[in-house]
Design an enzyme around this catalytic site. Structure first.
Site, PDB file in Angstrom:
ATOM      1  N   ASP A 142       0.858  -1.209   0.000  1.00  0.00           N
ATOM      2  CA  ASP A 142       0.000   0.000   0.000  1.00  0.00           C
ATOM      3  C   ASP A 142       0.891   1.256   0.000  1.00  0.00           C
ATOM      4  OD1 ASP A 142      -0.844   0.304   3.572  1.00  0.00           O
ATOM      5  OD2 ASP A 142       0.975  -0.488   2.600  1.00  0.00           O
ATOM      6  N   HIS A 151       9.566  -0.279   9.081  1.00  0.00           N
ATOM      7  CA  HIS A 151       8.688  -1.452   9.103  1.00  0.00           C
ATOM      8  C   HIS A 151       8.832  -2.326   7.845  1.00  0.00           C
ATOM      9  CE1 HIS A 151       6.725   0.374  12.560  1.00  0.00           C
ATOM     10  NE2 HIS A 151       6.386   1.424  11.869  1.00  0.00           N
TER      11      HIS A 151
HETATM   12  O1  RIB Z   1       2.289  -0.487  10.843  1.00  0.00           O
HETATM   13  C1  RIB Z   1       3.196  -0.278   9.797  1.00  0.00           C
HETATM   14  C2  RIB Z   1       2.646  -0.793   8.499  1.00  0.00           C
HETATM   15  O2  RIB Z   1       1.443  -0.090   8.162  1.00  0.00           O
HETATM   16  C3  RIB Z   1       3.592  -0.537   7.321  1.00  0.00           C
HETATM   17  O3  RIB Z   1       3.398  -1.525   6.349  1.00  0.00           O
HETATM   18  C4  RIB Z   1       3.132   0.798   6.809  1.00  0.00           C
HETATM   19  O4  RIB Z   1       3.453   0.987   5.433  1.00  0.00           O
HETATM   20  C5  RIB Z   1       1.639   0.665   6.957  1.00  0.00           C
HETATM   21  O5  RIB Z   1       1.149  -0.072   5.853  1.00  0.00           O
HETATM   22 CA    CA Z   2       2.886  -0.813   4.028  1.00  0.00          CA
END
Ligand code: RIB
Ligand code: CA
Length: 305
Positions: free
Chosen positions: A10, A238
């Site tokens: 996303d 992340h």
């Molecule tokens: O919580 C972090 C995640 O949520 C990552 O993938 C960030 O891009 C959002 O999608």
């Molecule tokens: Ca993400």
């Protein structure tokens, strides 16, 4: 032989980190991007993924995925975290090429069936497309393994209990964790502690002016969010951490546990340790060598151009 991967994404700023890293690393073969709502709308996610693939001259299928969760009403997109167009303050860019006519779920099923046992499926957004792909063809459980960014055994970010990717579609996430496939969960228990300060991104821009420069610009907006919301100087890495886990699982500390997801109520989106004997154990990352994980990402982008 480079490891084939599909990233379900996303994009989103840390998604962009993960996608450019995956495109540049010689031991990864990014064969498709399947997109999903989450940080941005489904339309913006598909557009941004196509733009990213063109930035690194990848001629790969990019598909548009679900634009809402399986069951619940959609949460608002997190434009306060990733910017209205998904890459911070950077204006929207239009891709030159078009996206694949298949849905994300169909593209996932087709590619895994074309290369059974060869592709690692990497969800780094809400798991809706993964659940839909399972519905389309349950046999993919035996033909792929998952390395996902999502969840947190002992922490959340959108709420104290829920991580964003799970929170955005808890029903889909629970179906994914209930399926019978090899899963590695790269969740907040490890990713929250992997932080890149602005100096890291400035170094990327210096070493790789085009790609590093783009990531540095996008990271500025993301870093402002972390400073204002968590008083952290830098970005939590992340999504790129999940891609590093595909290549270097030894850099992560694993707890094997079955996982279930709370579908509603105050704890909605929580990923809980489960004792359900019918659920397969998940390799949940509960720690890691933060600097080494980060260095893999930074050094790979620096080789970019
Ligand atoms: O919580 C972090 C995640 O949520 C990552 O993938 C960030 O891009 C959002 O999608
Ligand atoms: Ca993400």
């Amino acid at each position: 032989m480079a490891q084939k991967i599909i990233i379900d994404t996303d994009p989103g700023i840390d998604d962009a980190f993960a996608i450019l890293f995956s495109a540049l690393h010689p031991d990864l073969d990014l064969v498709a991007l399947t997109t999903i709502f989450g940080n941005v709308t489904a339309d913006i996610a598909a557009r941004n993924a196509k733009v990213l693939s063109e930035m690194v001259d990848l001629d790969i299928p990019v598909a548009k995925g679900a634009d809402r969760p399986l069951v619940m009403e959609p949460n608002p997109v997190s434009d306060y975290v990733h910017g209205e167009q998904g890459f911070g303050d950077l204006p929207a860019k239009q891709p030159k090429g078009s996206i694949d006519e298949r849905s994300s779920a169909q593209l996932i099923v087709d590619l895994i069936n074309e290369s059974p046992g060869e592709i690692v499926l990497c969800p780094i957004g809400p798991f809706t497309n993964i659940a839909l792909a399972l519905e389309l063809d349950p046999s993919i459980q035996e033909k792929t393994r998952l390395v996902m960014m999502g969840g947190g055994l002992d922490r959340g970010n959108v709420t104290p209990h829920a991580e964003a990717n799970i929170w955005n579609d808890p029903h889909a996430a629970d179906r994914v964790f209930a399926a019978n496939w090899d899963m590695t969960m790269v969740g907040l228990d490890v990713t929250s502690d992997i932080v890149s300060p602005p100096s890291d991104f400035e170094a990327l821009a210096k070493a790789a002016p085009v790609l590093g420069g783009f990531l540095n610009e996008a990271a500025k907006f993301y870093a402002r969010f972390y400073m204002s919301h968590y008083n952290i100087e830098g970005c939590q890495m992340h999504d790129p951490a999940a891609m590093v886990a595909v290549l270097y699982p030894e850099l992560f500390t694993i707890e094997e546990t079955a996982i279930s997801v709370v579908p509603d109520g105050e704890l909605v989106g929580a990923t809980l340790r489960s004792v359900d004997p019918n659920r397969r154990l998940v390799k949940a990352c509960v720690g890691g060598q933060d600097q080494a994980i980060k260095d893999v990402f930074l050094n790979t982008i620096k080789t970019g151009h």
